[in-house]
Design a protein around this motif. Structure first.
Motif, PDB file in Angstrom:
ATOM      1  N   SER A  19       0.808  -1.216   0.000  1.00 18.31           N
ATOM      2  CA  SER A  19       0.000   0.000   0.000  1.00 18.31           C
ATOM      3  C   SER A  19       0.840   1.263   0.000  1.00 18.31           C
ATOM      4  O   SER A  19       0.764   2.069  -0.908  1.00 18.31           O
ATOM      5  CB  SER A  19      -0.922   0.013   1.218  1.00 18.31           C
ATOM      6  OG  SER A  19      -1.829  -1.053   1.140  1.00 18.31           O
ATOM      7  N   TYR A  20       1.652   1.454   1.061  1.00 21.46           N
ATOM      8  CA  TYR A  20       2.350   2.720   1.238  1.00 21.46           C
ATOM      9  C   TYR A  20       3.852   2.510   1.421  1.00 21.46           C
ATOM     10  O   TYR A  20       4.296   1.440   1.806  1.00 21.46           O
ATOM     11  CB  TYR A  20       1.796   3.455   2.472  1.00 21.46           C
ATOM     12  CG  TYR A  20       0.326   3.742   2.354  1.00 21.46           C
ATOM     13  CD1 TYR A  20      -0.128   4.851   1.642  1.00 21.46           C
ATOM     14  CD2 TYR A  20      -0.616   2.903   2.945  1.00 21.46           C
ATOM     15  CE1 TYR A  20      -1.489   5.119   1.533  1.00 21.46           C
ATOM     16  CE2 TYR A  20      -1.972   3.156   2.833  1.00 21.46           C
ATOM     17  CZ  TYR A  20      -2.403   4.264   2.122  1.00 21.46           C
ATOM     18  OH  TYR A  20      -3.736   4.515   2.010  1.00 21.46           O
ATOM     19  N   TYR A  21       4.587   3.579   1.171  1.00 20.76           N
ATOM     20  CA  TYR A  21       6.041   3.537   1.373  1.00 20.76           C
ATOM     21  C   TYR A  21       6.571   4.941   1.570  1.00 20.76           C
ATOM     22  O   TYR A  21       5.891   5.922   1.273  1.00 20.76           O
ATOM     23  CB  TYR A  21       6.740   2.857   0.189  1.00 20.76           C
ATOM     24  CG  TYR A  21       6.738   3.646  -1.100  1.00 20.76           C
ATOM     25  CD1 TYR A  21       7.850   4.385  -1.488  1.00 20.76           C
ATOM     26  CD2 TYR A  21       5.624   3.646  -1.940  1.00 20.76           C
ATOM     27  CE1 TYR A  21       7.855   5.101  -2.681  1.00 20.76           C
ATOM     28  CE2 TYR A  21       5.621   4.355  -3.128  1.00 20.76           C
ATOM     29  CZ  TYR A  21       6.736   5.075  -3.494  1.00 20.76           C
ATOM     30  OH  TYR A  21       6.740   5.791  -4.672  1.00 20.76           O
ATOM     31  N   GLY A  47       8.074   7.090  15.981  1.00 12.84           N
ATOM     32  CA  GLY A  47       7.141   6.041  16.405  1.00 12.84           C
ATOM     33  C   GLY A  47       7.821   4.704  16.595  1.00 12.84           C
ATOM     34  O   GLY A  47       9.043   4.607  16.731  1.00 12.84           O
ATOM     35  N   THR A  48       7.010   3.668  16.588  1.00 16.37           N
ATOM     36  CA  THR A  48       7.489   2.297  16.749  1.00 16.37           C
ATOM     37  C   THR A  48       8.476   1.962  15.640  1.00 16.37           C
ATOM     38  O   THR A  48       8.199   2.239  14.464  1.00 16.37           O
ATOM     39  CB  THR A  48       6.294   1.318  16.673  1.00 16.37           C
ATOM     40  OG1 THR A  48       5.318   1.715  17.620  1.00 16.37           O
ATOM     41  CG2 THR A  48       6.732  -0.104  16.953  1.00 16.37           C
ATOM     42  N   PRO A  49       9.615   1.363  15.970  1.00 15.57           N
ATOM     43  CA  PRO A  49      10.588   1.013  14.940  1.00 15.57           C
ATOM     44  C   PRO A  49      10.016   0.002  13.931  1.00 15.57           C
ATOM     45  O   PRO A  49       9.282  -0.909  14.294  1.00 15.57           O
ATOM     46  CB  PRO A  49      11.731   0.366  15.726  1.00 15.57           C
ATOM     47  CG  PRO A  49      11.546   0.810  17.139  1.00 15.57           C
ATOM     48  CD  PRO A  49      10.084   1.036  17.317  1.00 15.57           C
ATOM     49  N   ILE A  50      10.334   0.228  12.667  1.00 18.81           N
ATOM     50  CA  ILE A  50       9.966  -0.680  11.587  1.00 18.81           C
ATOM     51  C   ILE A  50      11.248  -1.337  11.112  1.00 18.81           C
ATOM     52  O   ILE A  50      12.163  -0.662  10.642  1.00 18.81           O
ATOM     53  CB  ILE A  50       9.308   0.087  10.422  1.00 18.81           C
ATOM     54  CG1 ILE A  50       8.036   0.799  10.878  1.00 18.81           C
ATOM     55  CG2 ILE A  50       9.022  -0.850   9.257  1.00 18.81           C
ATOM     56  CD1 ILE A  50       7.456   1.751   9.833  1.00 18.81           C
ATOM     57  N   HIS A  51      11.319  -2.650  11.231  1.00 19.96           N
ATOM     58  CA  HIS A  51      12.460  -3.396  10.701  1.00 19.96           C
ATOM     59  C   HIS A  51      12.138  -3.685   9.242  1.00 19.96           C
ATOM     60  O   HIS A  51      11.113  -4.294   8.940  1.00 19.96           O
ATOM     61  CB  HIS A  51      12.676  -4.692  11.481  1.00 19.96           C
ATOM     62  CG  HIS A  51      13.137  -4.455  12.884  1.00 19.96           C
ATOM     63  ND1 HIS A  51      14.448  -4.628  13.248  1.00 19.96           N
ATOM     64  CD2 HIS A  51      12.485  -4.030  13.983  1.00 19.96           C
ATOM     65  CE1 HIS A  51      14.575  -4.339  14.533  1.00 19.96           C
ATOM     66  NE2 HIS A  51      13.393  -3.968  15.001  1.00 19.96           N
ATOM     67  N   GLU A  59      14.642   5.348  -8.981  1.00 19.98           N
ATOM     68  CA  GLU A  59      15.771   6.176  -8.557  1.00 19.98           C
ATOM     69  C   GLU A  59      15.880   6.305  -7.041  1.00 19.98           C
ATOM     70  O   GLU A  59      16.699   7.070  -6.558  1.00 19.98           O
ATOM     71  CB  GLU A  59      15.658   7.574  -9.189  1.00 19.98           C
ATOM     72  CG  GLU A  59      15.715   7.560 -10.707  1.00 19.98           C
ATOM     73  CD  GLU A  59      17.010   6.943 -11.238  1.00 19.98           C
ATOM     74  OE1 GLU A  59      18.098   7.313 -10.745  1.00 19.98           O
ATOM     75  OE2 GLU A  59      16.923   6.078 -12.125  1.00 19.98           O
ATOM     76  N   VAL A  60      15.038   5.576  -6.300  1.00 16.89           N
ATOM     77  CA  VAL A  60      15.043   5.645  -4.839  1.00 16.89           C
ATOM     78  C   VAL A  60      14.974   4.232  -4.264  1.00 16.89           C
ATOM     79  O   VAL A  60      14.817   3.258  -4.992  1.00 16.89           O
ATOM     80  CB  VAL A  60      13.841   6.471  -4.299  1.00 16.89           C
ATOM     81  CG1 VAL A  60      13.911   7.909  -4.791  1.00 16.89           C
ATOM     82  CG2 VAL A  60      12.519   5.835  -4.664  1.00 16.89           C
ATOM     83  N   TYR A  61      15.088   4.150  -2.947  1.00 18.68           N
ATOM     84  CA  TYR A  61      14.766   2.925  -2.222  1.00 18.68           C
ATOM     85  C   TYR A  61      13.446   3.172  -1.514  1.00 18.68           C
ATOM     86  O   TYR A  61      13.150   4.296  -1.109  1.00 18.68           O
ATOM     87  CB  TYR A  61      15.840   2.599  -1.166  1.00 18.68           C
ATOM     88  CG  TYR A  61      17.158   2.198  -1.750  1.00 18.68           C
ATOM     89  CD1 TYR A  61      17.328   0.952  -2.358  1.00 18.68           C
ATOM     90  CD2 TYR A  61      18.258   3.044  -1.678  1.00 18.68           C
ATOM     91  CE1 TYR A  61      18.547   0.580  -2.892  1.00 18.68           C
ATOM     92  CE2 TYR A  61      19.486   2.678  -2.205  1.00 18.68           C
ATOM     93  CZ  TYR A  61      19.616   1.441  -2.809  1.00 18.68           C
ATOM     94  OH  TYR A  61      20.823   1.075  -3.332  1.00 18.68           O
ATOM     95  N   SER A  62      12.659   2.129  -1.362  1.00 20.96           N
ATOM     96  CA  SER A  62      11.403   2.283  -0.633  1.00 20.96           C
ATOM     97  C   SER A  62      11.456   1.479   0.657  1.00 20.96           C
ATOM     98  O   SER A  62      12.113   0.448   0.733  1.00 20.96           O
ATOM     99  CB  SER A  62      10.213   1.837  -1.486  1.00 20.96           C
ATOM    100  OG  SER A  62      10.318   0.459  -1.804  1.00 20.96           O
ATOM    101  N   ILE A  63      10.774   2.010   1.649  1.00 14.15           N
ATOM    102  CA  ILE A  63      10.544   1.294   2.899  1.00 14.15           C
ATOM    103  C   ILE A  63       9.038   1.167   3.021  1.00 14.15           C
ATOM    104  O   ILE A  63       8.314   2.176   3.026  1.00 14.15           O
ATOM    105  CB  ILE A  63      11.138   2.034   4.115  1.00 14.15           C
ATOM    106  CG1 ILE A  63      12.661   2.038   4.012  1.00 14.15           C
ATOM    107  CG2 ILE A  63      10.675   1.392   5.422  1.00 14.15           C
ATOM    108  CD1 ILE A  63      13.365   2.753   5.137  1.00 14.15           C
TER     109      ILE A  63
END
Length: 172
Positions: A19-21, A47-51, A59-63
């Motif tokens: 959904s989102y990044y 906020g809460t850590p996201i591993h 051209e980017v990295y997504s999380i």
């Protein structure tokens, strides 16, 4: 340990799978990549850590950011957020529930098969255990996983594993 803070908007994937990044510039992301290891710990608005892993996207990295995280933190697509990144140096790239760690420590054969799996499959199994907060449920899932790994000699069959998890959850 390498840390970095930046601002970025929450974006929406044009996909049904995710959904989102948040987009991390390659110049920033490259500083956290060590060989094939792209694991990072991301905090959004403190906020809460996201591993997560830095996933290449043009051209980017997504999380990836889950819908549940968005809802819980009152975030919407387009919101500008503060992002803190640091290299994830943990053994598995995510926290291991204590109940599952105890099983890994005590069950030599199951642990051997678990550690022969790819890091991604290890994280999948850890996630299966950790997504429930009830320790008894975690233990039941962990026992089912160890049973399955030994029964299948380390060959994962998720259909069979799900059957075993249901059986272990129904034991009283």
């Amino acid at each position: 340990m390498k840390k970095m803070t930046l601002k970025a908007p929450i974006l929406k994937f044009e996909s049904d799978l995710w959904s989102y990044y948040v987009a991390i510039p390659k110049k920033v992301g490259n500083q956290f990549i060590e060989g094939e290891d792209r694991r990072v710990i991301c905090k959004i608005n403190n906020g809460t850590p996201i591993h997560s892993a830095l996933m290449p996207k043009g051209e980017v990295y997504s999380i990836y950011v889950k819908k549940e995280f968005m809802r819980k933190n009152g975030l919407e697509e387009g919101d500008e957020v503060d992002i803190q990144l640091k290299k994830d140096k943990s053994e598995y790239g995510m926290p291991v529930p204590e109940s599952f760690q105890v099983l890994l420590d005590q069950d030599t054969e199951g642990s051997m098969y678990f550690h022969e799996l790819t890091k991604g499959k290890q994280r999948t199994l850890i996630h299966i255990v950790g997504k429930v907060k009830n320790v008894d449920s975690q233990l039941a899932k962990g026992l089912a996983i160890m049973h399955h790994l030994k029964e299948a000699k380390g060959e994962l069959d998720f259909k069979r594993l799900n059957v075993l998890i249901k059986e272990y959850n129904n034991r009283k």
